[in-house]
Design an enzyme around this catalytic site. Sequence first.
Site, short mmCIF file in Angstrom:
data_model
loop_
_atom_site.label_atom_id
_atom_site.label_comp_id
_atom_site.label_asym_id
_atom_site.label_seq_id
_atom_site.Cartn_x
_atom_site.Cartn_y
_atom_site.Cartn_z
N TYR A 127 22.27 80.70 25.73
CA TYR A 127 21.35 79.73 25.61
C TYR A 127 21.91 78.37 25.26
CZ TYR A 127 16.69 77.45 24.18
OH TYR A 127 15.60 76.88 24.33
N GLU A 131 23.87 70.10 21.99
CA GLU A 131 25.09 69.25 22.27
C GLU A 131 25.58 68.45 21.21
OE1 GLU A 131 24.22 66.32 25.69
OE2 GLU A 131 23.60 68.35 27.00
N GLU A 371 17.65 77.27 15.61
CA GLU A 371 16.36 77.67 16.17
C GLU A 371 15.31 76.60 15.56
OE1 GLU A 371 15.94 78.79 18.98
OE2 GLU A 371 13.80 79.25 19.07
N GLY A 372 15.89 75.53 15.30
CA GLY A 372 15.11 74.44 14.56
C GLY A 372 15.27 74.50 13.17
C1 LIG Z 1 26.06 79.59 14.19
C2 LIG Z 1 25.15 78.59 15.23
C3 LIG Z 1 24.63 79.23 16.16
C4 LIG Z 1 24.03 78.33 17.30
N1 LIG Z 1 23.70 79.01 18.37
C5 LIG Z 1 23.00 78.15 19.06
C6 LIG Z 1 22.68 78.48 20.51
O1 LIG Z 1 22.92 79.85 21.06
N2 LIG Z 1 22.35 77.79 21.56
C7 LIG Z 1 21.80 76.20 21.33
O2 LIG Z 1 21.51 75.73 22.09
N3 LIG Z 1 22.31 76.05 19.98
C8 LIG Z 1 22.75 76.85 18.96
N4 LIG Z 1 22.87 76.36 17.58
C9 LIG Z 1 22.57 75.09 17.52
C10 LIG Z 1 21.45 74.97 16.38
O3 LIG Z 1 20.31 75.09 16.76
C11 LIG Z 1 21.71 73.27 15.56
O4 LIG Z 1 22.73 73.31 14.94
C12 LIG Z 1 20.29 73.07 15.02
O5 LIG Z 1 19.19 72.72 15.91
C13 LIG Z 1 20.65 71.49 14.42
O6 LIG Z 1 21.31 70.62 15.01
P1 LIG Z 1 22.44 69.82 14.31
O7 LIG Z 1 23.54 70.69 13.93
O8 LIG Z 1 22.95 68.89 15.34
O9 LIG Z 1 21.93 69.15 13.15
P2 LIG Z 1 21.16 67.63 13.23
O10 LIG Z 1 20.20 67.47 14.11
O11 LIG Z 1 22.09 66.71 13.14
O12 LIG Z 1 20.54 67.62 11.60
C14 LIG Z 1 21.29 67.43 10.37
C15 LIG Z 1 20.35 67.38 9.30
O13 LIG Z 1 19.38 66.37 9.48
C16 LIG Z 1 18.05 66.97 9.42
N5 LIG Z 1 17.40 66.19 10.49
C17 LIG Z 1 17.48 66.11 11.83
N6 LIG Z 1 16.36 65.36 12.16
C18 LIG Z 1 15.58 65.27 11.38
C19 LIG Z 1 14.31 64.27 11.05
N7 LIG Z 1 13.72 63.78 12.45
N8 LIG Z 1 13.73 64.21 9.96
C20 LIG Z 1 14.32 64.89 9.05
N9 LIG Z 1 15.45 65.32 9.11
C21 LIG Z 1 16.06 65.67 10.16
C22 LIG Z 1 18.16 68.43 9.99
O14 LIG Z 1 17.16 69.14 9.37
C23 LIG Z 1 19.56 68.65 9.17
O15 LIG Z 1 19.45 68.99 7.74
C24 LIG Z 1 23.79 77.15 16.85
C25 LIG Z 1 24.31 76.47 15.56
C26 LIG Z 1 25.03 77.50 14.88
C27 LIG Z 1 25.64 76.70 13.71
#
Ligand SMILES: Cc1cc2nc3c(=O)[nH]c(=O)nc-3n(C[C@H](O)[C@H](O)[C@H](O)COP(=O)(O)OP(=O)(O)OC[C@H]3O[C@@H](n4cnc5c(N)ncnc54)[C@H](O)[C@@H]3O)c2cc1C
Length: 535
Positions: A127, A131, A371-372
């Site tokens: 999935y 990015e 997943e959020g």
């Molecule tokens: C092991 C692993 C497997 C994964 N598998 C997949 C996959 O198969 N497919 C895929 O598409 N993605 C995948 N992901 C991505 C995952 O869904 C994201 O890492 C996640 O959604 C968070 O995005 P980010 O890491 O960019 O963190 P950020 O969005 O940068 O967040 C950093 C911090 O800020 C907080 N934050 C962000 N926005 C807000 C807001 N509006 N208000 C308050 N706090 C906020 C967050 O809660 C977090 O604590 C995977 C990630 C990992 C680590």
Amino acid sequence: MDLTRLAPEELDSVLGTLRDFMEREMPLQKRLEWDKQDHCPESLVRAMLSPEVALHLLFIPAAYDGMGGGAYDVYRLCNEFAQIDLGVATAMLAVALGTDPIRVGCTHEQKMKWMRRIANEGLLVAYGVTEPEAGSNVENLSTTAERITDASGKITHYRLNGVKQFISNGAIADLYSILARAPEGISFFVVERGTPGLQPGKHEIKHGIRLSNTAQVVLEDVVIPAENLVGGVEGQGLKQANAVFGFTRLMVAAFGLGVGTAALQRAIAYSKQRKQFDSYLCEKQGYTHKLLVPNSVRLAASKAYIEYVASLLDSGKEDLQVEGSIAKYMSTESGFKASEDAIQAHGGYGYCVEYEVEKISRDARILTIYEGTSEIQQLIIGINRLRQCVKSKGQWYGQMAAELEPLNQVGGPIVAKALRFVSESAIAAFRQKLSKHQHTLFELATSMAEVETAHALCKSAAQSSDPLLQAQARIWASEVALSSRARILKLMAGAGLDQASLQQIIAKADWPDALADQAGLLKDMDLAAQKLVSD
Ligand SMILES: Cc1cc2nc3c(=O)[nH]c(=O)nc-3n(C[C@H](O)[C@H](O)[C@H](O)COP(=O)(O)OP(=O)(O)OC[C@H]3O[C@@H](n4cnc5c(N)ncnc54)[C@H](O)[C@@H]3O)c2cc1C
């Protein structure tokens, strides 16, 4: 959602297949070794999709050669999987997540092609949404899908360019669901392995779930046929992603319940064999009432809520984003907490690898992120439930409270009061414009998740004759009664609510009554501890 619940014996057979496979092919010693080596056992992940095991068929509709299980069946499979190994479970989750845009968004003809191939060929799916600059804020994505037209102007192909980050199965998948920006808006595209320009990027070395593969996916001038646009219409991608959140977040919630249960079971078993100061740990009230009972209660509340959401999904109810968020938020936080406490419960041995709890805890850590994140779930819960409380003039929680009034045996009236208090406070926060602070929304969301899971647990316990479940419901009712009042009053006072309004909320909190409702708590905790360690 075109899924229906399996017959109980069919579900049992699927769960039995999973257990046998994992016991035979991935015993604990092997999993600990792979974890140490940061190794994804790809051939075994593929074997889970082979015709002999075929676990993926559970979430593929029968019309496309799957088994067509319902939300309840998928929850049970995810829960079971996570109790064994969350890394391998994540590889399977990625197949389900990657298949979801196809299941929800594709035309019948497209499904006949892709879904049937996934079902029959056991394709490993990924999935591709996240990015580097688009994590929680998916809409910020920069992967592009440029149209390629023929001489008549008909779109024949799309050219994809961009980088996807943290993709589970990213380096090993056969098929990718890629979210990209097309001229008419964000859209999903199906991309096959081997398409020129598609390649895995950086392999991630992770804190936990090391048995799953996580990698960047790089797309450089990847040209795919126009018929690989999911649904055949541009701009439907975010709608398709949102349409499955009730379902996919329930899967991750089930993971939280699974890891939490696995951790708690190990802590209970250890407490019955470890003697310190001349008695077993399980005989020490401070130990059981700190490290075992509260986790069992939170997990029971999570389970009741997951089963409630699964039943809503299986009855055909749609638009369950908030319920999916509550399930995920509550269960993953509870699962992680149980896993941390399981390390503490094992003392120094918990900190070392052989009892597995440190791996379970490292694995569980991902659940509040992917997943959020928990914070995104709090945002969704806070905004939406606040709106529902205001719009319904308190009836949203008022109705839930009314259902609980007669359930005396399981703390129903206590939760009913907490539901009304949260509802009235949310409306007051809205009127006093406190809800413009994100902190207000987050704190309200936590209280909302607590009272709604307490509502589900009370109802489930009232239908059961299990004394442990009934005690857990009463304990959770007592906990929620105090925590929701304390959290909300602290919030209101700290946000500078005017004295008159603050006094009104304090009066509604009715502390003497809330404290009177704590009567019997210690007895219930003693009962729960005794039941947990005697099984
Ligand atoms: C092991 C692993 C497997 C994964 N598998 C997949 C996959 O198969 N497919 C895929 O598409 N993605 C995948 N992901 C991505 C995952 O869904 C994201 O890492 C996640 O959604 C968070 O995005 P980010 O890491 O960019 O963190 P950020 O969005 O940068 O967040 C950093 C911090 O800020 C907080 N934050 C962000 N926005 C807000 C807001 N509006 N208000 C308050 N706090 C906020 C967050 O809660 C977090 O604590 C995977 C990630 C990992 C680590």
